[in-house]
Design a protein around this motif. Structure first.
Motif, PDB file in Angstrom:
ATOM      1  N   ALA A 189      91.694 -30.877  18.588  1.00  0.00           N
ATOM      2  CA  ALA A 189      90.804 -30.692  19.739  1.00  0.00           C
ATOM      3  C   ALA A 189      91.018 -29.336  20.394  1.00  0.00           C
ATOM      4  CB  ALA A 189      91.047 -31.797  20.768  1.00  0.00           C
ATOM      5  N   GLY A 190      92.229 -28.861  20.324  1.00  0.00           N
ATOM      6  CA  GLY A 190      92.558 -27.583  20.947  1.00  0.00           C
ATOM      7  C   GLY A 190      91.730 -26.454  20.397  1.00  0.00           C
ATOM      8  N   CYS A 191      91.333 -26.598  19.169  1.00  0.00           N
ATOM      9  CA  CYS A 191      90.543 -25.531  18.564  1.00  0.00           C
ATOM     10  C   CYS A 191      89.197 -26.071  18.155  1.00  0.00           C
ATOM     11  CB  CYS A 191      91.293 -24.981  17.346  1.00  0.00           C
ATOM     12  SG  CYS A 191      90.968 -23.246  17.096  1.00  0.00           S
ATOM     13  N   GLY A 237      87.089 -27.976  19.886  1.00  0.00           N
ATOM     14  CA  GLY A 237      86.804 -29.334  20.308  1.00  0.00           C
ATOM     15  C   GLY A 237      85.402 -29.468  20.884  1.00  0.00           C
TER      16      GLY A 237
END
Lengths: 505, 330
Positions: free
Chosen positions: B20-22, B24
């Protein structure tokens, strides 16, 4: 060459920066920074549990009473529907299941805000399993039987144990919807200072005073859930607040709970700042140190500034450990009570008589009352209802400082300049139903100089005024909005006897 | 404990967070929620792994003091549990069984006393009288309205300074509040008196002696009141004072913005407001208890932030306080 290197570095940094997701965070009130660091730390600890201060060091994992946007805390003291459902155990016969059977628990639901889906968590709030969670397989609303994805408890929990199902689900959904629909104006912490806010006039509501303008409740009461839901549903005509009719009822409710939660967070924060800034603002502490040092010069043991400061901190620590817990306890209980009271039927403004028929006579009586000494509607709303009464050009005083405001005109509790409603446009921010106008007149508009007239006017008198105000946009008149305002009220005989149509000529 | 079907949800959640950090997308992340129960029972925290989708659910008690490990019984240091049961503060309970001390006061005995004066040091500023603004002919016809913000009397004595015990010390019996209502009147387009103290539980009325409409608005941390008071309303509109305020609350009339008064709500009867010559006297103070006095003036702010006095039975303590004239402004 150096320039090139830095450009390359920047380019390298870009994808990295783009990739790290920025954690949303609740901004603190600006006035928090006026306090000494020790007190700032204390207030942040109350809200978010960060930086456990020395005097509170007990539980390093204390999450605060509100937490952060991504790690929220459902403080049960506050009257907020955080969870999908809550209830108490009514039947534990199937808790110790035989063989491969799933365990069942009979539950009396006290609240249900969302359907109970398979996979939801069920968390015990009291009893032997307090704090433990199990996973729901199914729920039968007919018999209140909860089937768990567990093969049973070693020893059955007790009947009467409190349980929440889908812990925090409403708050989580509320936050997601808030982030999607509300946050860009109202801000992450509900301070009315989202990225679009600077371009809006009137500015978006700052919830942190716990004040909402358009309510159905008495002047001294908070807003009801139904009032916030109504505002979300209908929007606020004449402002940038749109209608969100496409949201489902459940989604609206989730946003309402989240907004209430933000409001209460803001009130607790503000209350703490107000209570502590009297003694522990940076300025006051400097003054205290000055006078302590000065007083000690004549005595045998002169104090250094550091000594004097240490004394202040000692006093603070003593207060925060001894008196503060009880005070905070009472304060938060009082806050919770006020919000809970707003939901009672007694809090709502209901007229005791039905609307007076909208006849020319009633309108004339309303028109008379509009200029009457006991209402003085015209002093703000203007002699022609254009919202340009004398109050809008006279210099007012800020109640907090008792100093004149920099510009003439009216101001609200948030410190924003305010225009009395122009009654000729037919746009009513709090709703256009007769009952909406009735409530605006009976209980005033909270946080604004519009006072409540419930103690001054009878119900019939308010209805006459409602009838008159609703007729103003259709009055024939020589002057139109934009023509400039005539400051002379109509002659007395016209004001008291004439029908609206007569009066305009 | 439970026979749980544990899965490695926590690991999945962590992986999910990385993904999700990248990229998302724009979908906002759902927050995690922790429960702070209202009841005092402080159950142990559960592992985040137990709840779906990596939502951490733990439980902590409702007291201001954070939960240490759950204690089987709440012992000495702990204040009364936050539960609804023991809500009343010690002094409120004491007030319920108020002893026969009040009659003694009525019979003229002054008991333990704190008295003194507040004087202005330096040149007393001249504050001009108020010229009514706005459109209300009733007030405008009065011509000039006396200002009540800085009233300096005989010998530079400063009037309308609040002197009060900021909080009733615990364990001290607090006399019942007076049953006689405190009255805030409006006369000649000004509030009378400009400084009023009400003990929590005492009835309060807002009246109007003018032939014009006033509204009375006050909003403190505990008091939230806003009502219009009809012209010549002598019965008065009741105000419910249910909790003390830390400092005097500004009272305003929105219709006549120059109108200004201050209202203090206390949890005890040990208060005074200085008279025209700056004198005050508080009688029948509880002897032996540490009393934390505060002196505050609407314009000057604190005259004394905190003055801790422990008086012997029958003692009469006298003190003079100075206010720098510069703090009163011009």
């Amino acid at each position: 060459v150096r320039v090139h290197v830095s450009i390359v570095l920047c380019l390298l940094a870009l994808p990295l920066a783009g990739c790290s997701r920025q954690q949303p965070k609740f901004e603190n009130r600006e006035s928090l920074s006026e306090l000494i660091p020790e007190v700032q730390q204390h207030i942040r600890w109350v809200l978010e549990g960060t930086d456990d201060p020395d005097f509170q060091s007990g539980d390093p994992d204390f999450p605060g009473y509100f937490g952060t946007p991504t790690d929220m805390v459902a403080w049960e003291r506050l009257p907020i529907q955080y969870h999908a459902a809550t209830g108490t155990l009514s039947n534990v016969d199937g808790a110790v299941a035989e063989g491969t059977q799933d365990a069942t628990l009979g539950v009396d639901l006290t609240t249900q805000n969302m359907p109970i889906e398979p996979g939801a968590s069920a968390t015990f709030l009291s009893g032997a399993y307090a704090g433990a969670s199990v996973t729901v397989e199914a729920f039968n609303p007919q018999n209140g039987l909860l089937t768990l994805q567990e093969q049973g408890f070693e020893s059955a929990p007790a009947v009467g144990d409190r349980i929440v199902i889908g812990a925090g689900e409403v708050l989580k959904e509320g936050r997601m919807l808030y982030a999607e629909h509300c946050q860009h104006c109202h801000g992450v912490s509900g301070d009315g200072n989202g990225p679009t806010a600077p371009y809006l006039n009137p500015p978006p509501r700052d919830y942190r005073l716990g004040l909402f303008k358009f309510t159905s409740t008495q002047a001294s009461e908070k807003a009801q859930r139904a009032d916030l839901a109504q505002t979300i549903l209908e929007g606020i005509p004449g402002t940038y607040m749109p209608s969100f009719k496409l949201l489902s009822e459940r989604e609206t409710q989730a946003i309402v709970e989240y907004v209430l939660w933000l409001a209460m967070r803001g009130e607790i924060e503000n209350g703490q700042i107000q209570a502590l800034r009297l003694d522990y603002s940076k300025q006051t502490v400097e003054e205290t140190i000055d006078s302590a040092v000065e007083a000690s010069q004549n005595s045998g043991t002169p104090l250094t500034r550091a000594d004097a400061r240490a004394q202040v901190i000692e006093e603070l620590t003593a207060y925060l450990t001894e008196d503060w817990p009880d005070e905070f306890d009472e304060e938060s209980k009082f806050l919770a009570e006020r919000w809970a009271n707003a939901e009672l039927e007694t809090a709502v403004v209901f007229p005791s008589t039905p609307r007076v028929p909208d006849t020319p006579e009633s309108r004339a009586e309303g028109r008379r009352l509009y200029y009457d000494a006991k209402t003085k509607c015209d002093t703000c709303h203007g002699p022609q209802g254009l919202g340009d009464g004398g109050q809008t050009v006279s210099v007012q005083k800020d109640p907090a400082t008792n100093q004149d405001y920099p510009l003439p005109g009216l101001y609200d509790n948030w410190g924003n300049p305010l225009q009395p409603r122009n009654l000729t446009t037919g746009i009513y921010r709090g709703g256009r139903r007769p009952i909406d106008l009735y409530r605006r007149m009976y209980a005033g508009i909270k946080g604004t100089p519009m006072p409540p007239f419930g103690t001054v006017l009878t119900d019939d008198e308010i209805w006459h005024l409602v009838n008159y105000v609703l007729s103003i946009p259709f009055e024939a008149r020589e002057r139109r909005p934009g023509d400039g305002a005539a400051q002379t009220p109509p002659p007395a005989e016209v004001a008291t006897t004439g029908t609206p149509a007569d009066a305009s000529n | 404990m439970l026979k749980q079907k544990f899965t490695s949800v926590a690991v999945v959640a962590v992986l999910g967070a990385l993904v999700a950090g990248c990229g998302g997308g724009d979908e906002p992340r759902r927050g995690d929620v922790v429960i702070q129960p209202r009841q005092q029972a402080a159950p142990e925290a559960t592992e985040p792994a137990e709840t779906p989708a990596g939502d951490a659910v733990t439980a902590t008690p409702a007291q201001p003091a954070p939960a240490e490990e759950p204690k089987p019984e709440m012992t000495q240091e702990q204040p009364a549990p936050a539960a609804e049961v023991a809500a009343a503060p010690a002094e409120a309970t004491a007030a319920d069984q108020a002893p026969a001390e009040a009659p003694a006061a009525a019979s003229g005995e002054k008991g333990t006393t704190f008295k003194g004066r507040v004087v202005v040091k330096g040149d007393v500023p001249t504050i001009p009288a108020i010229k009514p603004s706005g459109t209300d002919a009733f007030c405008i016809d009065l011509g000039e309205i006396p200002q009540d913000e800085v009233i300096v009397g005989e010998g530079n004595g400063l009037a309308d300074v609040f002197v009060w015990v900021r909080k009733a010390p615990s364990g001290v019996e607090v006399p019942d509040p007076p049953t006689e209502p405190a009255v805030l009147d409006q006369k000649g387009c000004r509030f009378i008196p400009p400084a009023l103290v009400v003990q929590v539980g005492q009835p309060m009325l807002v009246k109007n002696d003018d032939a014009t409409l006033h509204n009375t608005r006050m909003s403190g941390l505990a008091i939230s009141f806003n009502q219009t008071v009809a012209p010549n309303n002598r019965e008065g509109v009741p105000v419910d004072i249910s909790r003390p305020e830390i400092v005097p609350v500004p009272v305003k009339c929105d219709i006549h913005s120059w109108m200004s008064a201050r209202l203090l709500a206390t949890d005890n009867p040990w208060y005074a407001v200085t008279d025209r010559d700056g004198n005050f006297e508080i009688n029948n103070l509880p002897a032996g208890a540490e009393l934390d006095f505060r002196l505050q003036h609407g314009r000057a702010g604190y005259v004394e932030r905190s003055l801790k006095l422990t008086l012997k039975d029958g003692e009469v303590k006298e003190q003079t306080f100075e206010v720098d004239a510069s703090k009163l402004g011009g």
